[in-house]
Design a protein around this motif. Sequence first.
Motif, PDB file in Angstrom:
ATOM      1  N   GLY A 258       0.714  -1.320   0.081  1.00  0.00           N
ATOM      2  CA  GLY A 258       0.001   0.055   0.005  1.00  0.00           C
ATOM      3  C   GLY A 258       0.894   1.287  -0.166  1.00  0.00           C
ATOM      4  O   GLY A 258       0.565   2.239  -0.643  1.00  0.00           O
ATOM      5  N   ASP A 259       2.035   1.213   0.778  1.00  0.00           N
ATOM      6  CA  ASP A 259       2.717   2.476   0.836  1.00  0.00           C
ATOM      7  C   ASP A 259       3.366   2.814  -0.630  1.00  0.00           C
ATOM      8  O   ASP A 259       3.308   3.857  -1.116  1.00  0.00           O
ATOM      9  CB  ASP A 259       3.958   2.262   1.865  1.00  0.00           C
ATOM     10  N   GLY A 260       3.962   1.755  -1.416  1.00  0.00           N
ATOM     11  CA  GLY A 260       4.443   1.813  -2.717  1.00  0.00           C
ATOM     12  C   GLY A 260       3.419   2.563  -3.611  1.00  0.00           C
ATOM     13  O   GLY A 260       3.827   3.366  -4.311  1.00  0.00           O
ATOM     14  N   ALA A 261       2.164   1.979  -3.437  1.00  0.00           N
ATOM     15  CA  ALA A 261       1.077   2.677  -4.297  1.00  0.00           C
ATOM     16  C   ALA A 261       0.904   3.931  -4.286  1.00  0.00           C
ATOM     17  O   ALA A 261       0.663   4.787  -5.083  1.00  0.00           O
ATOM     18  CB  ALA A 261      -0.162   1.681  -4.242  1.00  0.00           C
ATOM     19  N   THR A 262       0.734   4.455  -2.739  1.00  0.00           N
ATOM     20  CA  THR A 262       0.333   5.624  -2.350  1.00  0.00           C
ATOM     21  C   THR A 262       1.548   6.574  -2.733  1.00  0.00           C
ATOM     22  O   THR A 262       1.131   7.672  -3.272  1.00  0.00           O
ATOM     23  CB  THR A 262       0.253   5.744  -0.845  1.00  0.00           C
ATOM     24  N   LEU A 263       2.767   6.273  -2.557  1.00  0.00           N
ATOM     25  CA  LEU A 263       3.911   7.235  -2.695  1.00  0.00           C
ATOM     26  C   LEU A 263       4.441   7.297  -4.085  1.00  0.00           C
ATOM     27  O   LEU A 263       5.156   7.987  -4.481  1.00  0.00           O
ATOM     28  CB  LEU A 263       4.948   6.750  -1.951  1.00  0.00           C
ATOM     29  N   ALA A 264       3.643   6.372  -5.091  1.00  0.00           N
ATOM     30  CA  ALA A 264       3.894   6.577  -6.207  1.00  0.00           C
ATOM     31  C   ALA A 264       3.204   7.868  -6.805  1.00  0.00           C
ATOM     32  O   ALA A 264       3.712   8.437  -7.802  1.00  0.00           O
ATOM     33  CB  ALA A 264       3.178   5.504  -7.265  1.00  0.00           C
ATOM     34  N   ASP A 265       2.192   8.394  -6.015  1.00  0.00           N
ATOM     35  CA  ASP A 265       1.780   9.976  -6.267  1.00  0.00           C
ATOM     36  C   ASP A 265       2.736  10.992  -5.957  1.00  0.00           C
ATOM     37  O   ASP A 265       3.115  10.951  -4.666  1.00  0.00           O
ATOM     38  CB  ASP A 265       0.694  10.115  -5.540  1.00  0.00           C
ATOM     39  N   PRO A 266       3.401  11.813  -6.779  1.00  0.00           N
ATOM     40  CA  PRO A 266       4.314  12.681  -6.253  1.00  0.00           C
ATOM     41  C   PRO A 266       4.093  13.380  -5.119  1.00  0.00           C
ATOM     42  O   PRO A 266       4.749  14.133  -4.274  1.00  0.00           O
ATOM     43  CB  PRO A 266       4.640  13.552  -7.557  1.00  0.00           C
ATOM     44  N   ALA A 267       2.680  14.088  -5.182  1.00  0.00           N
ATOM     45  CA  ALA A 267       2.173  14.912  -4.075  1.00  0.00           C
ATOM     46  C   ALA A 267       2.114  14.148  -2.977  1.00  0.00           C
ATOM     47  O   ALA A 267       2.447  14.914  -1.625  1.00  0.00           O
ATOM     48  CB  ALA A 267       0.802  15.236  -4.466  1.00  0.00           C
ATOM     49  N   ALA A 268       1.964  13.115  -2.684  1.00  0.00           N
ATOM     50  CA  ALA A 268       1.935  12.407  -1.445  1.00  0.00           C
ATOM     51  C   ALA A 268       3.460  11.995  -1.142  1.00  0.00           C
ATOM     52  O   ALA A 268       3.827  11.973   0.093  1.00  0.00           O
ATOM     53  CB  ALA A 268       1.351  10.808  -1.487  1.00  0.00           C
ATOM     54  N   ALA A 269       4.420  11.708  -2.015  1.00  0.00           N
ATOM     55  CA  ALA A 269       5.546  11.270  -1.824  1.00  0.00           C
ATOM     56  C   ALA A 269       6.425  12.622  -1.334  1.00  0.00           C
ATOM     57  O   ALA A 269       7.432  12.538  -0.734  1.00  0.00           O
ATOM     58  CB  ALA A 269       6.313  10.857  -3.139  1.00  0.00           C
ATOM     59  N   ARG A 270       6.153  13.817  -1.734  1.00  0.00           N
ATOM     60  CA  ARG A 270       6.666  14.979  -1.495  1.00  0.00           C
ATOM     61  C   ARG A 270       7.139  15.281   0.157  1.00  0.00           C
ATOM     62  O   ARG A 270       8.085  15.667   0.438  1.00  0.00           O
ATOM     63  CB  ARG A 270       6.202  16.362  -1.786  1.00  0.00           C
ATOM     64  N   SER A 271       6.146  14.894   0.864  1.00  0.00           N
ATOM     65  CA  SER A 271       6.423  15.353   2.399  1.00  0.00           C
ATOM     66  C   SER A 271       7.454  14.454   2.761  1.00  0.00           C
ATOM     67  O   SER A 271       8.255  14.736   3.721  1.00  0.00           O
ATOM     68  CB  SER A 271       5.135  15.102   3.295  1.00  0.00           C
ATOM     69  N   LYS A 272       7.350  12.946   2.322  1.00  0.00           N
ATOM     70  CA  LYS A 272       8.359  11.926   2.981  1.00  0.00           C
ATOM     71  C   LYS A 272       9.976  12.308   2.492  1.00  0.00           C
ATOM     72  O   LYS A 272      10.863  12.470   3.005  1.00  0.00           O
ATOM     73  CB  LYS A 272       7.927  10.767   2.332  1.00  0.00           C
ATOM     74  N   THR A 273      10.065  12.595   1.106  1.00  0.00           N
ATOM     75  CA  THR A 273      11.361  13.030   0.734  1.00  0.00           C
ATOM     76  C   THR A 273      11.943  14.401   1.296  1.00  0.00           C
ATOM     77  O   THR A 273      13.012  14.362   1.507  1.00  0.00           O
ATOM     78  CB  THR A 273      11.308  13.229  -0.925  1.00  0.00           C
ATOM     79  N   GLU A 274      11.003  15.287   1.292  1.00  0.00           N
ATOM     80  CA  GLU A 274      11.277  16.505   2.041  1.00  0.00           C
ATOM     81  C   GLU A 274      11.746  16.494   3.398  1.00  0.00           C
ATOM     82  O   GLU A 274      12.900  16.909   3.954  1.00  0.00           O
ATOM     83  CB  GLU A 274      10.463  17.523   2.047  1.00  0.00           C
ATOM     84  N   SER A 275      11.275  15.458   4.288  1.00  0.00           N
ATOM     85  CA  SER A 275      11.542  15.266   5.758  1.00  0.00           C
ATOM     86  C   SER A 275      13.004  14.465   5.719  1.00  0.00           C
ATOM     87  O   SER A 275      13.749  14.911   6.523  1.00  0.00           O
ATOM     88  CB  SER A 275      10.489  14.460   6.360  1.00  0.00           C
TER      89      SER A 275
END
Length: 399
Positions: A258-275
């Motif tokens: 589920g995480d992989g599918a969710t984080l495939a969305d750049p908007a959802a992944a942005r907060s994780k990569t920024e942190s």
Amino acid sequence: MQDTDRTTGTSPRVGVWLVGARGSVATTVVAGTAAIAADLAPATGCVTESPVFRDASLPALADLVFGGHDIVGVPLPARAGHLADAGVLPARVVAAVRPALEAADREIRDGSPHQGEPQYTTARRLAADIADFRARHGLEQVVVVNVSSTEALPEPDPAFLDLADLDKALATSTTLLPPSSLYAYAAFHAGCAYVNFTPSAGAALPALEELARLRGVPHAGRDGKTGETLVKSALAPMFAQRALRVRSWSGTNLLGGGDGATLADPAAARSKTESKQRALEETVGHAVEGQVHIDNVPEMGEWKTAWDHISFEGFLGVRMSLQFTWQGCDSALAAPLVLDLVRFAALALRRGEGGALPALGFFFKDPVASTEHNLTLQHAHLTAWAATPARAPLPEAAR
């Protein structure tokens, strides 16, 4: 063998309300707690079981009662069976703890928004579910933990800055707060602690911090530190302490589920990569070149791999490099940390602490109310905080 004082069930019971209660992390938390309490498995990975926290008056694992909200209908026993097939949970454990999974599943309520319902009304409905859970089980307190899918961060809004303005806006808006923040709002109104284990906004809005302090309840987050960033928070201080300049640090994360599918969305992944990048730069004290990539590989299922390449500069400008690979199961890494956070948040509630808990930054990539990312210093802060005597009785609102 576990410390019997922590698993006998002799102290007041504590509720754990999981947002995303039928997800992989939540299922692993419920199954793992039941297995440990029944002495079927050791509490490997639980920081709270370390000798340094033995006298911290933490709630017993056997005294945790589970419930939660979700928008999916797959029962916990079935979800646990899927995790057993994936190698996350031992099949023998799933069979042995089925009654505990069934009991927790009966306490899961539908968290779906109602069509056209203002968010203020939605929050009151969610809070009522939590309050009913607490009353029916005679719980001393409840800790709400967000382990749902990562969301895109909300656009700034003036209503986020002041509680009165937020209340007014929520009375008419159906979409102002992202779900993680709406659950924080509901949790605080229900007199509960709130833990945001995801990179989502959660309680990280000034108006929600105001509400937490007004209600005298604590909160902690964001983004549980389970894998690559855990290694970073141990390695990055080494470079700073040895005066070796980090020139670049790039990482690639491969994950499924589920995480992989969710984080495939750049908007959802942005907060994780920024942190992830912010934690690195705040530790070494300067900007660092490089990028963090998160790639969805469905075939990997519940497992993830991170590969990092670090370029650094030594004496007389000599260039050197370091690489590491981290492979693990995210749910199995996250579950013991969720239990740790529940126990520490319950301790804070019992002490009467309100607002952000920077001492719990040890567990997070992007800790609230703290810019410290050095894992060793974070652990020292946590142990000192846990040993602090209680400062006040539990507020009436959180009982």
